[in-house]
Write an enzyme that holds these catalytic residues in place. Structure first.
Site, PDB file in Angstrom:
ATOM      1  N   HIS A 124      30.281  25.725  37.751  1.00 32.51           N
ATOM      2  CA  HIS A 124      31.664  25.797  38.515  1.00 32.51           C
ATOM      3  C   HIS A 124      32.190  24.587  39.052  1.00 32.51           C
ATOM      4  CE1 HIS A 124      34.807  28.042  40.265  1.00 32.51           C
ATOM      5  NE2 HIS A 124      34.470  27.805  41.246  1.00 32.51           N
TER       6      HIS A 124
ATOM      7  N   GLU B  47      40.346  26.431  43.684  1.00 36.52           N
ATOM      8  CA  GLU B  47      39.838  26.609  42.525  1.00 36.52           C
ATOM      9  C   GLU B  47      40.334  27.818  41.378  1.00 36.52           C
ATOM     10  OE1 GLU B  47      35.930  28.201  43.757  1.00 36.52           O
ATOM     11  OE2 GLU B  47      37.223  29.897  44.827  1.00 36.52           O
TER      12      GLU B  47
ATOM     13  N   CYS C 185      37.744  27.800  35.604  1.00 33.64           N
ATOM     14  CA  CYS C 185      37.739  26.798  36.823  1.00 33.64           C
ATOM     15  C   CYS C 185      37.869  25.491  36.055  1.00 33.64           C
ATOM     16  CB  CYS C 185      36.167  26.793  37.279  1.00 33.64           C
ATOM     17  SG  CYS C 185      34.864  26.404  36.453  1.00 33.64           S
TER      18      CYS C 185
END
Length: 366
Positions: free
Chosen positions: A325, A337, A271
């Protein structure tokens, strides 16, 4: 690399980590322009070769480098001062525009001491099992202060090297962070076995994108850089991706199960690797290599005021060290993402989800 945390979504945090060292305040960070392309070194040695202890052109000319502290070392470029970056690498002061020929920051204090959470065996090598050959049984007792000289990764986790020249898993020391500790250098680059030198593992480097244009033009370039990585079959690779685009990951077994394969052999992004690439390629902005650093890279904006181009984080409150994240908000309740599953479509656009797990704010870099 952020730490691997337990949560709905996990993402590698590859560098940095805000930590407290037994009653001391977290190290202050100051950012300076780079005069010429700088290699990142794990040792203060001008002549060490690129590889295990040196990353070529880690900080490009004109980019910004963030330092935690400074320390004496071998003379290089006319100065004996070296700076320790938030990434955990040494850079020569002579090639950084600090505005001074002397110290401009506090001196580094290495080793650092952290208390053991439980009785720990000292391993001969990072990543070894608790009872591997040569392990020193119960070398460090619960509550004992353990002096750490540097940190590294092995098998998808952070390991600490002690002043006894032994290794212990970082998760069993009270460092105050789930990632790398600012103010501690890296023991190695993690390059190790690079498949004959043809494969880059972990964060990579690449040319910065343009910094010109209006705010909206920059945001659109950042989003374009991110969306350009969709549909190319990239896997989710823990530690993968960086300023240069996709790369192979670092050693990590999903869910800790070797049957799930090693991210070291997967090519793509995690990420924070994707967001690092997007802002670097789209606007020439270095937001840092892991989620914690990225959470501190811009202005905190209430979620209710979120705009296109803001970064969304999963974590607790405003604690950067808990972030697991990160994604980029596209508007119209969509985000982009890099996330599991590892099916070649890990870089994707999807609807907003798990709002209750987000941090208190989104981050606006531009």
């Amino acid at each position: 690399m952020g730490a691997l945390l337990v949560g709905a979504v996990t993402c590698a945090s590859l560098t940095g980590g805000l930590a407290l060292t037994e009653g001391t305040a977290a190290a202050a960070v100051t950012t300076f322009p780079v005069k010429t392309a700088l290699d990142g070194r794990t040792v203060k040695d001008p002549n060490v070769k690129v590889g295990e202890h040196r990353i070529a052109d880690m900080y490009p000319t004109g980019s910004m480098v963030s330092l935690v502290c400074q320390e004496e070392g071998p003379s290089y470029g006319g100065s004996t001062i070296w700076g320790l970056t938030t990434d955990g690498y040494w850079v020569p002061d002579a090639y950084i525009k600090t505005g001074s020929d002397g110290y401009v920051m506090g001196k580094c204090s290495i080793p650092k001491s952290y208390k053991a959470k439980a009785d720990l065996n000292g391993r001969q090598k990072k990543g070894q099992d608790n009872n591997a050959p040569g392990a020193v049984v119960d070398k460090y007792k619960a509550g004992q202060s353990v002096k750490v000289t540097c940190q590294a990764t092995a098998k998808g986790a952070i390991w600490d090297k002690t002043t006894d020249n032994l290794w212990v898993p970082d998760k069993y020391l009270k460092t105050g962070t789930n990632g790398f500790v600012q103010g501690l250098p890296r023991c190695d680059t993690g390059a190790g076995d690079t498949g004959g030198g043809s494969r880059v593992h972990g964060r990579n480097n690449g040319p910065a994108g343009p910094t010109s244009g209006t705010r909206q033009q920059k945001i659109e370039r950042v989003i374009s850089a991110a969306t350009s990585q969709t549909g190319k079959g990239y896997d989710y690779a823990w530690g993968g991706g960086g300023k240069g685009g996709p790369s192979y990951g670092i050693h990590h077994f999903p869910d800790g199960n070797p049957a799930n394969g090693d991210d070291y052999n997967r090519y793509g992004y995690d990420c924070s690797g994707l967001t690092l690439y997007a802002f670097w390629k789209g606007a020439g902005i270095d937001i840092g290599s892991w989620t914690g650093a990225q959470y501190r890279s811009g202005t905190k904006i209430p979620v209710s005021q979120m705009r296109r181009g803001d970064m969304i984080f999963w974590g607790k409150g405003d604690d950067a060290g808990t972030t697991t994240h990160v994604a980029i908000y596209l508007g119209n309740n969509k985000l982009i993402e890099a996330a599991p599953p590892r099916d070649g479509n890990s870089v994707h656009v999807r609807s907003l989800y798990e709002r209750s797990a987000w941090t208190k704010h989104v981050i606006r870099v531009i």
